[in-house]
Design a protein around this motif. Structure first.
Motif, PDB file in Angstrom:
ATOM      1  N   LYS A 186       0.833  -1.293   0.045  1.00  0.00           N
ATOM      2  CA  LYS A 186      -0.154  -0.043  -0.092  1.00  0.00           C
ATOM      3  C   LYS A 186       0.819   1.357   0.007  1.00  0.00           C
ATOM      4  O   LYS A 186       0.322   2.406   0.483  1.00  0.00           O
ATOM      5  CB  LYS A 186      -0.985  -0.051   1.285  1.00  0.00           C
ATOM      6  CG  LYS A 186      -2.118  -0.931   1.204  1.00  0.00           C
ATOM      7  CD  LYS A 186      -3.059  -0.646   0.283  1.00  0.00           C
ATOM      8  CE  LYS A 186      -4.201  -1.831  -0.129  1.00  0.00           C
ATOM      9  NZ  LYS A 186      -5.081  -1.385  -1.081  1.00  0.00           N
ATOM     10  N   SER A 187       2.216   1.074  -0.243  1.00  0.00           N
ATOM     11  CA  SER A 187       3.081   2.106  -0.453  1.00  0.00           C
ATOM     12  C   SER A 187       3.386   2.559  -1.651  1.00  0.00           C
ATOM     13  O   SER A 187       4.500   3.213  -1.771  1.00  0.00           O
ATOM     14  CB  SER A 187       4.324   1.930   0.665  1.00  0.00           C
ATOM     15  OG  SER A 187       3.852   1.836   1.806  1.00  0.00           O
ATOM     16  N   GLY A 188       2.714   2.508  -2.623  1.00  0.00           N
ATOM     17  CA  GLY A 188       3.082   3.222  -3.875  1.00  0.00           C
ATOM     18  C   GLY A 188       4.139   2.283  -4.658  1.00  0.00           C
ATOM     19  O   GLY A 188       4.667   1.434  -4.524  1.00  0.00           O
ATOM     20  N   ASP A 189       4.980   3.264  -5.499  1.00  0.00           N
ATOM     21  CA  ASP A 189       5.956   2.765  -6.267  1.00  0.00           C
ATOM     22  C   ASP A 189       7.044   2.270  -5.491  1.00  0.00           C
ATOM     23  O   ASP A 189       7.767   1.365  -5.519  1.00  0.00           O
ATOM     24  CB  ASP A 189       6.385   3.751  -7.259  1.00  0.00           C
ATOM     25  CG  ASP A 189       6.521   5.359  -6.718  1.00  0.00           C
ATOM     26  OD1 ASP A 189       6.413   5.246  -5.425  1.00  0.00           O
ATOM     27  OD2 ASP A 189       6.828   6.157  -7.468  1.00  0.00           O
ATOM     28  N   LEU A 192       6.314  -1.007  -3.996  1.00  0.00           N
ATOM     29  CA  LEU A 192       6.499  -2.266  -4.879  1.00  0.00           C
ATOM     30  C   LEU A 192       7.789  -2.433  -5.251  1.00  0.00           C
ATOM     31  O   LEU A 192       8.291  -3.718  -5.603  1.00  0.00           O
ATOM     32  CB  LEU A 192       5.934  -1.847  -6.188  1.00  0.00           C
ATOM     33  CG  LEU A 192       4.200  -1.657  -6.302  1.00  0.00           C
ATOM     34  CD1 LEU A 192       3.777  -0.962  -7.495  1.00  0.00           C
ATOM     35  CD2 LEU A 192       3.361  -2.995  -6.074  1.00  0.00           C
TER      36      LEU A 192
ATOM     37  N   PHE B  74      -1.708   0.689  -5.949  1.00  0.00           N
ATOM     38  CA  PHE B  74      -1.124   0.252  -4.645  1.00  0.00           C
ATOM     39  C   PHE B  74      -0.975   1.256  -3.436  1.00  0.00           C
ATOM     40  O   PHE B  74       0.203   1.711  -3.047  1.00  0.00           O
ATOM     41  CB  PHE B  74       0.226  -0.504  -4.890  1.00  0.00           C
ATOM     42  CG  PHE B  74       0.165  -1.701  -5.816  1.00  0.00           C
ATOM     43  CD1 PHE B  74      -0.447  -2.952  -5.269  1.00  0.00           C
ATOM     44  CD2 PHE B  74       0.070  -1.510  -7.169  1.00  0.00           C
ATOM     45  CE1 PHE B  74      -1.022  -3.989  -6.024  1.00  0.00           C
ATOM     46  CE2 PHE B  74      -0.407  -2.635  -7.833  1.00  0.00           C
ATOM     47  CZ  PHE B  74      -0.687  -3.880  -7.284  1.00  0.00           C
ATOM     48  N   ILE B  75      -2.012   2.140  -3.295  1.00  0.00           N
ATOM     49  CA  ILE B  75      -2.277   3.095  -2.096  1.00  0.00           C
ATOM     50  C   ILE B  75      -3.501   2.716  -1.551  1.00  0.00           C
ATOM     51  O   ILE B  75      -4.348   1.829  -2.155  1.00  0.00           O
ATOM     52  CB  ILE B  75      -2.327   4.526  -2.450  1.00  0.00           C
ATOM     53  CG1 ILE B  75      -3.250   4.901  -3.611  1.00  0.00           C
ATOM     54  CG2 ILE B  75      -0.845   4.884  -3.170  1.00  0.00           C
ATOM     55  CD1 ILE B  75      -3.369   6.159  -3.966  1.00  0.00           C
TER      56      ILE B  75
END
Lengths: 204, 252
Positions: A186-189, A192, B74-75
């Motif tokens: 859930k921490s964006g780029d 990932l 993915f947030i």
């Protein structure tokens, strides 16, 4: 194959999808035989420490996972999946953790700040050149949701810290085990990138 | 450093984003996931999807939106609108939502807050409150999309809601909403001081200063905005750059 261990807590959909960005060879599973032959393991966890441990014990998967950790299989613990690697938690004094790492999980003490520590916060790397932080900018932001934090006896296992009223453990790393208190999925780029680094990790 | 959050809100009907957007270069301005991705690239911190689907038959379209979003963006994101039972909550969370927001259903049946918090954890439960000024330092809770007054005092309700297990308050000022004259600072401040959970301020954004004002004087932890982002008046990035220049910590 990377096995995301499903022992009945929380939603693993986002975790699976984050890994799926970089590999087709990932599955969410509660099948012991798959866990026994997976190349890498992911240990998630949300909510209450004691409830997580109860579920994990009841799933019957715990001995297999402990065997794999002892045998050197790379494992990635996420959130409460980091916390249960320790011996116990103030959240659930009667529950025994996995004890992979020595130390306790304690309530966040942050006078004047709201607990849970929820939202984006920047972390400080405690060591240089960690394989799973490769390619990240300095002090990257990650997404946190937690009220308790791990306090390792051996500070050399701390891989990253985060400031919230006090200095908290954001990530730990020793041998074949790494774990983050934040949610990489859930921490964006940057989150990932941590996941990709774990997938690419050559652990020896 | 710990940061304040900027949260765009998308109204979704039958699985499609309503209220047009002026984004340049979108293939499909009605696609919730394409918009979510766009906001993610702009560095928004979270997203809220508000389901305004009227018919029950179409209700599951929002579950598919959650699943699609969680597969590609993915947030953290919250789903609100039409959630009445813990089974509704389970569906959303299983589809990859991080939080669910309760509004009318919580007023009608406050126990749903406790049930949700007990099963899924309080960090999943957002209490959405639509507030309208009712006197000096007094505000009243409205439900049904702001159409129905309840006679309930806002400060009493947010205290009760957090006692029952709400982990966050999404506070909309009906007086400020749509005016572009700024967030309701006295309301936001009063609620922020009344509860010990984060407060998301909503309603009234029109200028960059408005974001600063509600995060500083209003003591909000996060700000929600819809039209200023959708219609391209500001990008999330512009708001964050501005806040940073005024000394507010944000994730850039």
């Amino acid at each position: 194959m990377i096995a995301i261990i499903d022992y009945g807590v929380g939603n693993l959909f986002s975790v699976e999808k984050a890994f799926s960005q970089y590999t087709d060879d990932v599955m969410v599973t509660d099948d012991r035989s798959l866990i026994e032959k997976a190349d890498k393991l992911v240990l998630p966890g949300v909510g209450d420490f004691g409830a997580c441990m109860d579920n994990f014990q009841a799933s019957g998967l715990c001995p297999a996972v402990m065997d794999r950790i002892a045998a050197g299989t790379p494992l990635f613990g996420i959130c409460v999946g980091l916390q249960i690697l320790f011996e116990g938690s103030e959240e659930s004094p009667d529950a025994k953790g996995l004890g992979v790492f020595k130390g306790k999980v304690r309530k966040i003490h942050a006078p004047g700040l709201k607990v849970p520590h929820m939202g984006w916060n920047s972390v400080e790397f405690a060591q240089d050149g960690l394989p799973f932080f490769e390619g990240l900018p300095a002090n990257p932001f990650f997404y946190f949701v937690h009220s308790y934090h791990a306090v390792p006896d051996d500070e050399s296992i701390i891989a990253a810290t985060v400031e919230y009223g006090e200095q908290l453990t954001a990530a730990v790393y020793k041998d074949n085990v790494m774990a983050t208190q934040f949610h990489p999925e859930k921490s964006g780029d940057v989150g990932l990138m941590v996941i990709k680094n774990f997938i690419d990790w050559k652990c020896d | 450093m710990y940061t304040k959050r900027i949260i765009p809100c998308l109204d979704v009907k039958n699985g499609r984003v309503v209220k047009g957007t002026n984004f340049v270069g979108l293939r499909d301005a009605g696609d919730p996931v394409e918009l979510a991705h766009r906001y993610d690239v702009e560095r928004c911190d979270e997203l809220i999807f508000l389901d305004i689907t009227a018919s029950n038959e179409q209700r599951d379209t929002i579950v598919q939106v959650a699943r699609d979003c969680a597969s590609k963006v993915f947030i953290p994101f919250t789903i609100g609108g039409g959630i009445r039972t813990t089974e509704d909550m389970r569906k959303m969370l299983k589809a990859g939502a991080d939080k669910i927001s309760l509004n009318t259903a919580a007023v009608k049946n406050p126990d749903i807050i406790k049930q949700g918090a007990d099963i899924f954890g309080r960090q999943c439960i957002v209490l959405a409150v639509d507030a309208r000024k009712a006197g000096e330092d007094k505000w009243e809770v409205y439900v049904n999309g702001g159409r129905t007054p309840t006679g309930i005092d806002v400060l009493d309700w947010v205290k009760r809601g957090t006692e029952l297990g709400a982990g966050e308050i999404l506070l909309t000022s009906m007086d400020a909403d749509g005016t572009k004259d700024g967030y309701d600072i006295p309301l936001t401040r009063a609620v922020s001081e009344a509860v010990d959970v984060p407060v998301i301020a909503s309603g009234g954004a029109g200028k960059l200063e408005h974001f600063y004002d509600v995060l500083s004087q209003g003591k909000a932890d996060a700000v929600l905005a819809a039209s200023v982002f959708h219609y391209g008046q500001f990008t999330v990035r512009q708001v964050k750059d501005y806040l940073k220049s005024r000394g507010i910590e944000v994730r850039l």
